[in-house]
Scaffold this active site. Sequence first.
Site, PDB file in Angstrom:
ATOM      1  N   ARG A 186       8.237   4.640   3.488  1.00 38.37           N
ATOM      2  CA  ARG A 186       8.499   3.509   4.373  1.00 38.37           C
ATOM      3  C   ARG A 186       9.849   2.932   3.961  1.00 38.37           C
ATOM      4  O   ARG A 186       9.938   1.837   3.417  1.00 38.37           O
ATOM      5  CB  ARG A 186       7.389   2.456   4.252  1.00 38.37           C
ATOM      6  N   ASP A 233      -2.716   0.786  11.862  1.00 37.35           N
ATOM      7  CA  ASP A 233      -3.578  -0.029  11.006  1.00 37.35           C
ATOM      8  C   ASP A 233      -5.046   0.014  11.413  1.00 37.35           C
ATOM      9  O   ASP A 233      -5.902  -0.463  10.664  1.00 37.35           O
ATOM     10  CB  ASP A 233      -3.109  -1.490  11.017  1.00 37.35           C
ATOM     11  N   ASP A 248      15.923   1.655   4.800  1.00 37.23           N
ATOM     12  CA  ASP A 248      17.252   2.030   5.280  1.00 37.23           C
ATOM     13  C   ASP A 248      17.608   1.331   6.587  1.00 37.23           C
ATOM     14  O   ASP A 248      18.759   0.925   6.794  1.00 37.23           O
ATOM     15  CB  ASP A 248      17.342   3.548   5.480  1.00 37.23           C
ATOM     16  N   CYS A 262       0.827  -1.211   0.000  1.00 42.38           N
ATOM     17  CA  CYS A 262       0.000   0.000   0.000  1.00 42.38           C
ATOM     18  C   CYS A 262       0.856   1.253   0.000  1.00 42.38           C
ATOM     19  O   CYS A 262       1.906   1.302   0.645  1.00 42.38           O
ATOM     20  CB  CYS A 262      -0.904   0.011   1.232  1.00 42.38           C
TER      21      CYS A 262
END
Length: 419
Positions: free
Chosen positions: A121, A306, A124, A116
Amino acid sequence: MRKIVINGGLPLQGEITISGAKNSVVALIPAIILADDVVTLDCVPDISDVASLVEIMELMGATVKRYDDVLEIDPRGVQNIPMPYGKINSLRASYYFYGSLLGRFGEATVGLPGGCDLGPRPIDLHLKAFEAMGATASYEGDNMKLSAKDTGLHGASIYMDTVSVGATINTMIAAVKANGRTIIENAAREPEIIDVATLLNNMGAHIRGAGTNIIIIDGVERLHGTRHQVIPDRIEAGTYISLAAAVGKGIRINNVLYEHLEGFIAKLEEMGVRMTVSEDSIFVEEQSNLKAINIKTAPYPGFATDLQQPLTPLLLRANGRGTIVDTIYEKRVNHVFELAKMDADISTTNGHILYTGGRDLRGTSVKATDLRAGAALVIAGLMAEGKTEITNIEFILRGYSDIIEKLRNLGADIRLVED
């Protein structure tokens, strides 16, 4: 193209049983690559992300058998073949193959993760951990190439600059067969991390501290087969609790671990939601006179990012005004525009969601822009008067097992339609 069609406004009653956790199983399956014998998973959700992972495992040479909610994986035939971007770009969790392939073969070439679009996001933190353990990392187009072939992975002290579930799990997976001790500081504490650590320990790993902010892993030479039961999906549970409070006339949600949802349930109680919590289930009563509240997401045990989208339709039933701030994913606001099409009094500015409850929703055509936004639209469609059509539903099917059947069993007028 498929779509979900809902005729809303019906009161729902009955029971729902929660499936195994999506955010666990998408890490458990790649982790099985490290075993030298068969691993069996119980309570595996029937979602498209699992189907995609199984396909990838089979392409790599694993033997996979599925019956009901049981997944049996024999990883002994797995070969370290490149997995280019095109095959795995639908999966955010594809990055767990980095850790498992590094741990087993000392190298990996894997496409960059998809999933999504919720804003930055970066991987690294994953790469920093792998490099601390002796791996090199380089980009080759849309692929990531990792190698520790010459020296092998070794233990290291790793401090996570930000709390990251994915990076914590991936580091654990890579470290279990590394030479020496790995210490992860500022580790994420989510239940799914404990679940992955439990599987790995049952396979012979030595992991301590999962569920705390310091995790210690002592590397071992081999991992064996085992059988493991996936924990219940706390996000699915929270979604159906929200749904039950929004449109239910009395709904029981089974296979729930209350301790995984304490922060979420505390906010529902602040709203005035009436429910009864028992050992492994929650009964949600029919609601009235709900109060608008403010939501701010945070790493576990705080309010889960979420769950802010699935909760939003319930907030729209409440009396008053409130705000929602997602501190984890800045772009997790696209559901706002779709809910506004349904006549919700909701808007977003500077990453803040502003809502006023009490206005009736009306059915219309909307689009699921991501997994949890899709769940929010399903709940809103069940609340709304008239017909709601939801497109782009592949996002929803990625994360909610048997959602159409579960809702029909409650009395919902909902169907999957080939457009």
